[in-house]
Design an enzyme around this catalytic site. Sequence first.
Site, PDB file in Angstrom:
ATOM      1  N   HIS A  75       0.836  -1.205   0.000  1.00 56.15           N
ATOM      2  CA  HIS A  75       0.000   0.000   0.000  1.00 56.15           C
ATOM      3  C   HIS A  75       0.864   1.246   0.000  1.00 56.15           C
ATOM      4  CE1 HIS A  75      -3.747  -2.124   1.944  1.00 56.15           C
ATOM      5  NE2 HIS A  75      -3.362  -2.689   0.829  1.00 56.15           N
ATOM      6  N   TYR A 206      -8.660   4.409   8.877  1.00 56.34           N
ATOM      7  CA  TYR A 206      -8.793   4.625  10.323  1.00 56.34           C
ATOM      8  C   TYR A 206      -9.874   5.679  10.526  1.00 56.34           C
ATOM      9  CZ  TYR A 206      -4.228   2.364  11.234  1.00 56.34           C
ATOM     10  OH  TYR A 206      -3.189   1.475  11.339  1.00 56.34           O
ATOM     11  N   PRO A 298      -2.368  -1.518  19.222  1.00 56.45           N
ATOM     12  CA  PRO A 298      -2.242  -1.867  17.792  1.00 56.45           C
ATOM     13  C   PRO A 298      -2.533  -0.730  16.814  1.00 56.45           C
ATOM     14  CG  PRO A 298      -4.294  -2.702  18.695  1.00 56.45           C
ATOM     15  CD  PRO A 298      -3.517  -2.138  19.848  1.00 56.45           C
ATOM     16  N   LYS A 302       2.481  -1.523  15.018  1.00 59.54           N
ATOM     17  CA  LYS A 302       3.914  -1.546  15.266  1.00 59.54           C
ATOM     18  C   LYS A 302       4.441  -2.786  15.970  1.00 59.54           C
ATOM     19  CE  LYS A 302       4.931   2.249  13.338  1.00 59.54           C
ATOM     20  NZ  LYS A 302       5.312   1.967  11.946  1.00 59.54           N
ATOM     21  N   TYR A 390       4.681   5.771  10.308  1.00 61.59           N
ATOM     22  CA  TYR A 390       3.810   4.650   9.950  1.00 61.59           C
ATOM     23  C   TYR A 390       4.528   3.663   9.029  1.00 61.59           C
ATOM     24  CZ  TYR A 390      -0.538   2.093   9.333  1.00 61.59           C
ATOM     25  OH  TYR A 390      -1.502   1.112   9.353  1.00 61.59           O
TER      26      TYR A 390
HETATM   27  C1  PHB Z   1      -4.553  -5.458  10.847  1.00 59.72           C
HETATM   28  O1  PHB Z   1      -4.633  -5.550   9.605  1.00 59.72           O
HETATM   29  O2  PHB Z   1      -4.778  -6.422  11.587  1.00 59.72           O
HETATM   30  C2  PHB Z   1      -4.167  -4.153  11.452  1.00 59.72           C
HETATM   31  C3  PHB Z   1      -3.901  -3.079  10.642  1.00 59.72           C
HETATM   32  C4  PHB Z   1      -3.549  -1.862  11.208  1.00 59.72           C
HETATM   33  C5  PHB Z   1      -3.472  -1.742  12.582  1.00 59.72           C
HETATM   34  C6  PHB Z   1      -3.722  -2.837  13.382  1.00 59.72           C
HETATM   35  C7  PHB Z   1      -4.071  -4.057  12.814  1.00 59.72           C
HETATM   36  O3  PHB Z   1      -3.153  -0.555  13.127  1.00 59.72           O
END
Ligand code: PHB
Length: 404
Positions: A75, A206, A298, A302, A390
């Site tokens: 991505h 997000y 999460p 990270k 990120y």
């Molecule tokens: C996930 O795809 O499980 C995932 C992606 C981003 C995050 C946490 C988990 O910040």
Amino acid sequence: MKRLRTQVGIVGAGPAGLLLGHLLHLRGIDSIVLEDRSREYVIGRVRAGVLEQSTVDLLVSVGLGQRLQREGMRHGAIQLCFLRRRHRIDFEELTPGRFITVYGQNELVTDLIAARRATGRPLHFSVRDLHIADFDSAPRIGFQTEEDECEVACDFIAGCDGGHGVCRPSILTDHAGVVRVYEREYPFAWLGILAQASPSCEELVYALHDRGFALFSMRSPSITRLYLQCAPDENIKNWPDDRIWHELTARFDTADAWSPNRGAILQKGISAMHSLVVEPMRCGRLFLAGDAAHIVPPTGAKGLNLAVADVWVLAHALSAYYHEEREDLLEHYSDRCLRRVWAVQRFSWWMTSMLHLAPGGSDFDYRRQLADLDYVTTSRAAMTSLAENYTGLPLDSGSLPSES
Ligand code: PHB
Ligand code: APR
């Protein structure tokens, strides 16, 4: 008692333990990997799935990138959604050459186990009663297999047994005065699902909504991964599938009518949110790496990447010890890792605070969070900072100020 001997005893066959075993193998250093769960359990565990650029580069450079490059989803951006609009944080423009790759942690662990098997070096699953001793002098690991009671003597122990293992508690009990634990609990948790539905967007989304946080992610062209903020003591029984979809659709309410595709929910679970750091990450000849030494919420994706960064530093230090009789990198291991750990703790705390509704939070707090999102989606400086963190700080970002 079956007595074994090796150079590095590795406790835990998660990403940290298995990758360390591989990096040591490439440097001709012996190790044994001991895991108390079954192989099926370890590869079936649904956890995170976002790899930083540095993690992908490292895995490819040590011959572990074939399936990742074939099946991983690269991505060039993530999206932040608030006030019914999605905003792209474009990595290609802001941090050229640094992307993220979506590749399930269990896929990576499957690759690491196959690589370990291919080396012929020891990897034991389902060991019982594992305990460590004398790690400040002559380290020993005791454990039971189906057949035998075993003890392995080793030069060093790598504690890669995660957040609920035996290595961190061993330090806390035997060397209480030596270590310090920094901790923060968050007043919310994540309810996560895997859905048999093709991802309706090519990037992670997000969302902050006045009903709470939500995250749109994926695992493959046919599997969507979704999370929503819930109470820390939430009971999954209170979340039948249609309630989950109703809540996700509400929190991803956007003016362009985008929303996640629905499908059969294959798996659902609730995971707590907290931050934790153990300092130092070393005690005598025991070195903690990954979740055994630190836990991040999460939100910044990270945890896995930090575990990889730790074992990269540790493998270098052990290689210098065995091949150049140098102790300095082992001496610096903890400080080097902790510099990166705290940088990642800061970023994960910031993402978590900006994107979640704190119970009892005021309207002022919500408006301030919206202003934070407005700033990070309009200021190039702020966007670049987010993109830089990120996509992941370079692996040597842990080098000590005295070294840079
Ligand atoms: C996930 O795809 O499980 C995932 C992606 C981003 C995050 C946490 C988990 O910040
Ligand atoms: N004996 C042997 N193995 C143990 C013991 C024990 N007493 N206790 C725990 N383990 C094993 C666990 O079963 C697990 O397989 O140690 C392993 C630790 O692996 P992880 O928890 O995945 O931790 P780590 O390798 O540090 O990776 C951390 O990966 O999954 C992501 O987001 C997750 O941040 C996390 C990151």
